[in-house]
Design an enzyme around this catalytic site. Structure first.
Site, mmCIF file in Angstrom:
data_model
loop_
_atom_site.group_PDB
_atom_site.id
_atom_site.type_symbol
_atom_site.label_atom_id
_atom_site.label_comp_id
_atom_site.label_asym_id
_atom_site.label_seq_id
_atom_site.Cartn_x
_atom_site.Cartn_y
_atom_site.Cartn_z
ATOM 1 C CG ASP A 38 -0.494 -0.267 2.470
ATOM 2 O OD1 ASP A 38 0.641 0.175 2.712
ATOM 3 O OD2 ASP A 38 -1.174 -0.901 3.288
ATOM 4 C CE LYS A 60 -6.002 0.184 4.464
ATOM 5 N NZ LYS A 60 -5.603 -0.542 5.631
ATOM 6 C CG MET A 175 -3.204 7.119 11.237
ATOM 7 S SD MET A 175 -4.330 5.722 11.372
ATOM 8 C CE MET A 175 -4.215 5.324 13.109
#
Ligand code: SAH
Length: 512
Positions: A38, A60, A175
């Protein structure tokens, strides 16, 4: 169903620096039938895959999922059911906010065998490359890894802001860039001092690494000013103050410099490795492609008649490679070369020949007539037969000088260089966006080919303020003929000389 079921390896691909892949992960990628990767896994790791392996990108990037998690799970199960071994590469560590555990649970319930190969997580390595240790005896007794992006479907927040705020822990949020303001507000509201140091490290461990530091009450503004975006880790705690003393990656000599490499892809790796090691971000704009000659019979004929030759002279690594490819392809081995003497132009060519177990007898350093004459003067070349496998349309100095010295020279085309225009649009885009600091030229043909990627009236504007680095005087002259003045010329005229020249140039720039 296949007779023997495949296995899925959930692999931590590390945070970005390809050198931070584990040895176990590398072996696993090499042996996989399918590689599923990814956004955060470094694309250079795919080079370890076998050339028959299937490479599948599942995306992603923020919210943009090329494949949903359900589809990824299904893909892993389907491939394993076909009896294939799957390397599932995940950024950082698979079990640190990587949904690796969910994939493992899915595989378990489907009866698919799996292994987990931990990786170097960005939670520790991005701060480390910014000179921030996540623990230090004088500053903190523990460290927490926290999601900065809690599942919005969760009814009750699990975020224990009061505990985060009260402790002296180092808090590492992943994140969390989009949610930075909320994170800061919550920490202050729950009693964390507003002057607690904070750092954001974006694209940590890669040459694009960017770090912004501040305190809880200033960081939001500073991040906005720096226009820093995801992916980044947010580090909150006193350890951040150690960066002032311990920063190291930012201090590498070419850190953050965006440098174009114009050699053929297959040849660029040495230069790229070295520049990357010194902190540069290398952009490969290959302008030439090396290919086998359209007609290989002259080389094959020469090899069949090899007993008739006295000398074998190589002028480039490509010549060496294609000569031996042909020789081995004919079912022969190096023993047929035992009676020959060898000459190589330049140390790199000599090294390539040594890979085949042969030490060059003489070594002129350049193509210049004086170099060739001097090197061959002791060689008793008079009346001897010389085989010269090299590029189509190569310069004539060498065969001319050898003939003058009384040798009979057979030139055969061992490879051709063809123009590669594929990278043109990418190059123009990067120049327009001012995303290039320097361009390296390693031969005259890289200059003219590079210029052919730009239109003539566009070139002066696009290349203004770009630093030109040339491998030597001949290449520099070619650059000048296109109106480009090299700020750097390698001395000695080698790849290492070019790298040293770039380092010296940027060192001078830093210390005015
Ligand atoms: N499993 C990964 C984390 C996946 S979650 C790991 O162990 O590193 C994705 C988040 O990881 C990103 O939003 C960012 O916060 C962080 N991240 C991943 N790679 C990063 C890098 N090179 N630099 C900074 N942050 C990174």
């Amino acid at each position: 169903m296949a007779d023997k079921p495949g296995k899925v390896y959930l692999i931590g691909a590390g945070p970005g620096d390809p050198g931070l892949l584990t040895l176990k992960a590398k072996t696993c990628i090499e042996q996989a039938d399918v590689v599923v990767y990814d956004f955060l896994a470094s694309p250079s790791l795919l080079a370890y895959a076998s050339k028959d392996a299937q490479l599948i990108y599942v995306g992603k990037k923020g919210g943009d999922h090329t494949l949903t998690q359900d589809k990824i799970n299904q893909l892993l199960k389907d491939k394993a059911a076909l009896g294939l071994n799957v390397a599932r590469l995940k950024g950082g560590d698979p079990f640190v906010f990587g949904r690796g555990a969910e994939e493992a649970q899915e595989l378990l319930s489907a009866g698919v065998a799996y292994e987990v190969i931990p990786g170097v997580t960005s939670a520790i390595s991005a701060p480390a490359y910014a000179g921030i240790p996540v623990t230090h005896r004088d500053h903190t007794s523990f460290v927490s890894f926290i999601t900065g992006h809690e599942d919005p479907k969760k009814e009750q927040s699990r975020m224990q802001w009061d505990i985060f705020a009260r402790s002296d822990a180092t808090l590492v949020f992943l994140m969390g860039v989009k949610n930075l303001e909320n994170i800061v507000t919550q920490l202050i509201a729950h009693g964390k001092p507003a002057n607690t140091p904070v750092a954001l490290v974006r694209w940590g461990t890669t040459p694009l690494q960017q770090t912004v530091t501040g305190t809880l009450d200033t960081i939001v503004t500073k991040v906005r000013q720096a226009k820093l975006k995801s992916p980044a880790v947010i580090v909150v705690g006193h350890v951040v103050s150690l960066r002032r003393e311990l920063a190291w990656f930012d201090k590498t000599p070419l850190f953050g410099k965006k440098i174009v490499i114009t050699r053929a892809r297959a040849q660029a790796s040495g230069l790229k490795q070295e520049l990357t090691r010194l902190g540069a971000h290398c952009i490969e704009i290959p302008t030439i492609r090396i290919k086998a000659p359209a007609d290989n019979t002259p080389v094959m004929d020469a090899i069949s008649r090899i007993q008739a030759y006295d000398w074998l002279v190589f002028t480039s690594v490509n010549g060496v490679k294609h000569f031996f490819d042909t020789l081995f392809g004919m079912g022969k081995d190096v023993r047929i070369l035992g009676h020959l003497k060898f000459a190589c132009i330049g140390p790199v060519t000599k090294q390539r020949l040594a890979d085949f177990g042969i030490i060059s007898d003489i070594l002129p350093d350049t193509f210049r007539a004086e170099s060739v004459i001097e090197a061959f003067s002791q060689a008793e070349i008079q009346g001897k037969n010389v085989l010269l496998p090299r590029a189509k349309k190569a310069r004539t100095i060498l065969p001319e000088e050898l003939s003058k010295m009384g040798a009979t020279v057979d030139e055969v085309t061992a490879y051709e260089t063809v123009l590669d225009k594929e990278a043109g649009p990418t190059l123009i885009e990067l120049l327009k966006k001012k995303q290039i600091d320097a361009v390296t030229f390693t031969s005259s043909s890289t200059v003219s080919n590079f210029m052919s990627l730009l239109s003539l009236n566009q070139a002066p504007g696009l290349l203004k303020n770009i630093t030109i680095a040339s491998i030597g005087p001949i290449t520099s002259d070619t650059a000048r003929s296109f109106g480009l003045e090299p700020a750097i010329e390698a001395d000695p005229f080698t790849i290492n000389g070019l790298v040293d020249g770039l380092v010296a140039y940027y060192k001078k720039e830093k210390t005015p």
